[in-house]
Motif scaffolding. Structure first.
Motif, PDB file in Angstrom:
ATOM      1  N   PRO A  96     -25.348  -9.353  17.197  1.00  0.00           N
ATOM      2  CA  PRO A  96     -25.034  -7.621  17.328  1.00  0.00           C
ATOM      3  C   PRO A  96     -26.608  -7.770  18.270  1.00  0.00           C
ATOM      4  N   ARG A  97     -26.984  -5.757  18.231  1.00  0.00           N
ATOM      5  CA  ARG A  97     -27.966  -5.714  19.576  1.00  0.00           C
ATOM      6  C   ARG A  97     -29.507  -5.594  18.061  1.00  0.00           C
ATOM      7  N   ALA A  98     -28.586  -5.437  17.001  1.00  0.00           N
ATOM      8  CA  ALA A  98     -30.025  -5.966  15.319  1.00  0.00           C
ATOM      9  C   ALA A  98     -30.715  -7.586  15.641  1.00  0.00           C
ATOM     10  N   VAL A  99     -29.981  -8.580  15.974  1.00  0.00           N
ATOM     11  CA  VAL A  99     -29.674  -9.466  15.678  1.00  0.00           C
ATOM     12  C   VAL A  99     -30.682 -10.329  16.642  1.00  0.00           C
ATOM     13  N   SER A 100     -32.083 -10.642  16.523  1.00  0.00           N
ATOM     14  CA  SER A 100     -32.988 -11.835  17.986  1.00  0.00           C
ATOM     15  C   SER A 100     -32.605 -12.591  18.350  1.00  0.00           C
TER      16      SER A 100
END
Ligand SMILES: NC(=O)c1ccc[n+]([C@@H]2O[C@H](COP(=O)([O-])OP(=O)(O)OC[C@H]3O[C@@H](n4cnc5c(N)ncnc54)[C@H](OP(=O)(O)O)[C@@H]3O)[C@@H](O)[C@H]2O)c1
Length: 312
Positions: A96-100
């Motif tokens: 997901p975009r929020a996970v670095s």
């Protein structure tokens, strides 16, 4: 380190341009020839993150093309400590975009194992659990996730400073296996909480202490061998008190699940990655300094993960 030709993905495969990969205890065991059979030379690294650069034939590879992913090597294949890794499209999970990329690189081994342990506790109707080597990244995830799920957890560490550190993290019960009163305290607390699921990453003589202290009918799950020794126990404890020993290996456990379970499970893991299942990174090293990274990790395992950052 050596230069090799860039492999081309075959049917069902993808080529991942690697971004980051952690050093895990399983990597050390693999390098030492004590885990999974490999012939040297091979590329280590059992998990990481990157971007899918090329896709072989098939629907799944096409769906993964260009995606930022968490990834693991194919069975028996070269691993994540490299600029590029060829793997099965089944072994990559979009991030997901929020996970670095850093957290994504550590998504497949410990977070999934922590979730699997909670699943096993619920499935076996265990009221409370015990975990050793509890100052590990996985141990810290278990503290947060069992806190959220309301499952009492007895944490075992071997250094006094870790008792305080885990309590500051929110752990309620922390015992030090180096203390003289350890086995008595464990036995009393396990009875009081009705803790019947014992997660054992240490093995050796500690397994025997755990099994002796476990309430009647308990299950001990052997999931690593950090002591380097075989699991030791008196068979009488198993025969007379109906206690069981089982083994757990994430790959085997996950492989036997159905597709719907797998998708749901991975989504739950992704949702909790930013806090409950996050890993603390203590230091990053470039790939060329993997040797230094391993030495640092071995000396300070409880301080957080060592991450290899791969040049873009
Ligand atoms: N079976 C599976 O599928 C599976 C999946 C994931 C993880 N694991 C296992 O889970 C464990 C934790 O992994 P991780 O990545 O979270 O580890 P980690 O963060 O690298 O930490 C390792 C921990 O092990 C402790 N330790 C090392 N040797 C020990 C010994 N002889 N006795 C007691 N404690 C010892 C260290 O404590 P000190 O500070 O006291 O050295 C440290 O807290 C590892 O053993 C790993 O192999 C297994």
């Amino acid at each position: 380190m050596e230069q090799v030709d860039l492999p081309r993905p075959g049917p069902g495969q993808v080529l991942v341009k690697m971004d980051a990969a952690p050093v895990n205890p399983s990597d050390l065991a693999l390098l030492a020839g004590a885990y999974l059979e490999r012939s040297y030379p091979f590329t280590p690294g059992l998990e990481g993150s990157g971007v899918v650069l090329a896709a072989g034939k098939g629907l799944l590879p096409a769906l993964r093309m260009g995606k930022r992913v968490a990834c693991s090597p194919p069975h028996g294949g070269d691993g994540t400590w490299a600029d590029y890794m060829l793997t099965s499209a089944m072994n990559v999970a979009p991030l997901p975009r929020a996970v670095s990329s850093e957290q994504g690189a550590m998504m497949l081994v410990n977070p999934m194992t922590a979730m699997a342990f909670v699943h096993l506790a619920r499935e076996g109707k265990h009221r409370a659990m015990v975990n050793n080597a509890a100052a590990s990244s996985l141990g810290k995830m278990l503290i947060r996730i069992t806190g959220k799920e309301g499952i009492p957890l007895i944490n075992i560490v071997r250094k006094e400073e870790q008792v305080k550190a885990l309590k500051e993290l929110g752990a309620v019960h922390v015992l030090n296996s180096s203390s003289e009163s350890f086995s008595g305290e464990l036995s009393r607390l396990a009875k009081e909480l009705d803790a019947t699921l014992f997660l054992d990453a240490v093995a050796g003589s500690q397994s025997s202490v755990l099994l002796d202290a476990a309430p009647r009918g308990s299950t001990l799950i052997a999931y690593a061998r950090l002591s380097g020794d075989p699991l030791v126990t008196d068979p009488g404890v198993l025969m007379l008190e109906e206690k069981k020993i089982e083994g757990f290996q994430l790959g085997n456990w996950f492989q036997n699940k159905g597709l719907l379970f797998k998708l749901g499970f991975l989504n739950s893991v992704k949702r909790l990655l930013s806090f409950e299942l996050s890993s603390q990174v203590s230091r990053t090293y470039p790939l060329e300094k993997a040797g230094e990274a391993i030495a640092q990790y071995k000396a300070f395992m409880s301080e957080g993960k060592i991450l290899l950052k791969i040049k873009s």
